[in-house]
Motif scaffolding. Structure first.
Motif, PDB file in Angstrom:
ATOM      1  N   THR A 165    -118.439  37.887  -1.118  1.00 23.00           N
ATOM      2  CA  THR A 165    -116.893  37.240  -0.860  1.00 23.00           C
ATOM      3  C   THR A 165    -116.890  36.447   0.377  1.00 23.00           C
ATOM      4  OG1 THR A 165    -116.042  39.414  -2.152  1.00 23.00           O
ATOM      5  CG2 THR A 165    -114.357  38.021  -0.708  1.00 23.00           C
ATOM      6  N   LYS A 180    -108.455  31.100   2.381  1.00 27.38           N
ATOM      7  CA  LYS A 180    -108.948  30.830   1.045  1.00 27.38           C
ATOM      8  C   LYS A 180    -109.917  32.056   0.686  1.00 27.38           C
ATOM      9  CE  LYS A 180    -111.721  27.035  -0.935  1.00 27.38           C
ATOM     10  NZ  LYS A 180    -112.185  25.784  -0.709  1.00 27.38           N
ATOM     11  N   SER A 215    -112.881  33.455  -1.620  1.00 26.75           N
ATOM     12  CA  SER A 215    -113.793  32.899  -2.917  1.00 26.75           C
ATOM     13  C   SER A 215    -114.523  34.174  -3.125  1.00 26.75           C
ATOM     14  CB  SER A 215    -114.639  31.800  -2.404  1.00 26.75           C
ATOM     15  OG  SER A 215    -114.109  31.125  -1.925  1.00 26.75           O
ATOM     16  N   THR A 216    -114.641  34.484  -4.624  1.00 29.09           N
ATOM     17  CA  THR A 216    -115.579  35.570  -5.175  1.00 29.09           C
ATOM     18  C   THR A 216    -116.831  34.967  -5.329  1.00 29.09           C
ATOM     19  OG1 THR A 216    -114.634  35.309  -7.267  1.00 29.09           O
ATOM     20  CG2 THR A 216    -113.603  36.798  -6.038  1.00 29.09           C
ATOM     21  N   GLY A 262    -112.752  33.925  -8.863  1.00 25.39           N
ATOM     22  CA  GLY A 262    -112.708  32.661  -8.519  1.00 25.39           C
ATOM     23  C   GLY A 262    -112.473  32.278  -7.206  1.00 25.39           C
ATOM     24  N   VAL A 263    -111.706  31.303  -7.021  1.00 24.21           N
ATOM     25  CA  VAL A 263    -111.319  30.647  -5.467  1.00 24.21           C
ATOM     26  C   VAL A 263    -109.517  30.836  -5.488  1.00 24.21           C
ATOM     27  CG1 VAL A 263    -111.310  29.030  -3.936  1.00 24.21           C
ATOM     28  CG2 VAL A 263    -113.434  29.726  -5.247  1.00 24.21           C
ATOM     29  N   SER A 264    -109.066  31.531  -4.580  1.00 20.44           N
ATOM     30  CA  SER A 264    -107.574  31.359  -4.270  1.00 20.44           C
ATOM     31  C   SER A 264    -107.277  30.576  -2.915  1.00 20.44           C
ATOM     32  CB  SER A 264    -106.997  32.598  -4.419  1.00 20.44           C
ATOM     33  OG  SER A 264    -107.383  33.347  -3.491  1.00 20.44           O
ATOM     34  N   GLU A 309    -107.432  27.815  -7.288  1.00 15.68           N
ATOM     35  CA  GLU A 309    -108.249  26.746  -7.319  1.00 15.68           C
ATOM     36  C   GLU A 309    -109.055  26.796  -8.572  1.00 15.68           C
ATOM     37  OE1 GLU A 309    -111.625  25.300  -4.624  1.00 15.68           O
ATOM     38  OE2 GLU A 309    -109.788  25.150  -3.881  1.00 15.68           O
ATOM     39  N   SER A 310    -109.683  28.033  -8.696  1.00 14.45           N
ATOM     40  CA  SER A 310    -110.277  28.289 -10.069  1.00 14.45           C
ATOM     41  C   SER A 310    -110.332  29.675 -10.849  1.00 14.45           C
ATOM     42  CB  SER A 310    -112.153  27.867  -9.897  1.00 14.45           C
ATOM     43  OG  SER A 310    -112.455  28.891  -8.901  1.00 14.45           O
ATOM     44  N   THR A 346    -116.535  21.628   0.402  1.00 10.33           N
ATOM     45  CA  THR A 346    -117.493  22.896   0.002  1.00 10.33           C
ATOM     46  C   THR A 346    -118.506  22.991   1.049  1.00 10.33           C
ATOM     47  OG1 THR A 346    -117.008  22.253  -2.419  1.00 10.33           O
ATOM     48  CG2 THR A 346    -118.941  23.503  -1.927  1.00 10.33           C
TER      49      THR A 346
END
Length: 301
Positions: A72, A107, A109-110, A132-134, A148-149, A203
């Motif tokens: 994470t 942000k 991300s998993t 996903g990604v928040s 985001e995804s 990224t």
């Protein structure tokens, strides 16, 4: 404006050098601090963090990244305050969320993989089963969440009770003003995207492996004042409850104690510590007459 960041910093009882290798700061562009109960330190790359550590970035901070052993990733923007693994918000299964967002941008991300999920909490909001990604933002007046995804479950909390879960799907955008019910749209509007921290648009490679066998020593700072902790100490009930135990020693400091008493209505859980009830009286010994030594019994002898 009172920004609330997606990376609720959790403060652990142990000092940073003794914290388990659960997560590590891997990128820091600007100033930040880490609070472990009574000990506050300067945040630096390579510093390992434990549950309940409170991480706070400065207004000019470009990015602070935290990478956890499970893959994470938490990215914090400027003027952000978070607690890692807040104990009062355990999700189903007993696992605490990755963070509590008190102020700012974050942000989350998993890692890749169908089984990889994460959760987070913010004032009046739980986000569960995140894959996903928040990207989120919270202020005194609004709460924003952009997926985001991936997908996630979103639960609004009012008066300590959660609403039925809302499903947030890929690219959808959640917005809430004050205590109103939130709305979901298919995509975020341009003004919201323009406010996004610049570092969140890039990224960046993961760097946890570079710090795997490194120990760093962070500079110790003076403990925070009541004013610096007030937003945490007067937050929602589930967030506040552990603080009297964590910061009990501060209640003995005259200035800190006066501030606690002045704000007792906003944090009533401090009352037993500030004004402990009188000790219970010891059990009363049996009356002498009941043992055969009272005046009546002597007259019979």
């Amino acid at each position: 404006m009172f920004l609330l960041a997606w990376v609720s910093v959790s403060a652990a009882a142990a000092p940073p050098t003794a914290a388990p290798a659960g997560s590590v700061i891997t990128i820091l562009d600007g100033a930040a601090t880490v609070l472990y109960d009574m000990e506050r330190r300067v945040a630096i790359e390579g510093l390992r963090l434990a549950s309940t550590a409170i991480v706070e970035t400065g207004p000019g901070t470009g990015l602070l990244r935290i990478e956890a052993d499970d893959g994470t990733v938490i990215d914090m923007g400027p003027d952000t305050r978070v607690m890692l693994s807040p104990p009062g918000f355990n999700a189903r299964g007993g696992r605490a969320p990755a963070l509590y967002l008190l102020q700012g941008w974050a942000k989350l991300s998993t890692p890749a993989g169908a089984a990889a999920v994460a959760s987070l909490a913010a004032p009046g909001l739980d986000v569960r089963e995140l894959k996903g990604v928040s990207v989120g933002f919270v202020s005194r007046d609004e709460t924003l969440l952009f997926l985001e995804s991936g997908d996630a479950q979103l639960i609004e909390r009012r008066d300590g009770k959660g609403t039925a879960p809302l499903v947030l799907r890929n690219t959808e955008f959640y917005a809430r003003v004050g205590g109103d019910k939130g709305t979901i749209s298919s995509r975020p509007k341009a003004p919201a995207l323009q406010r996004l921290p610049r570092a969140f648009r890039d990224t960046l490679p993961r760097r946890a492996a570079a710090f795997k066998n490194r120990d760093v020593e962070a500079k110790t700072l003076a403990p925070p004042s009541y004013a610096e902790l007030e937003a945490w100490l007067t937050g929602e009930p589930a967030l506040r409850r552990p603080f009297p135990r964590r910061f009990a020693a501060r209640a003995r400091e005259p200035e800190f104690r006066r501030a606690l008493i002045a704000n007792l209505a906003a944090s009533p859980e401090w009352r037993p510590l500030l004004f402990p009830p009188p000790p219970k009286p010891s059990p009363i010994a049996p009356a002498a007459s009941a043992l055969g030594y009272g005046p009546l019994n002597r007259s019979r002898q």
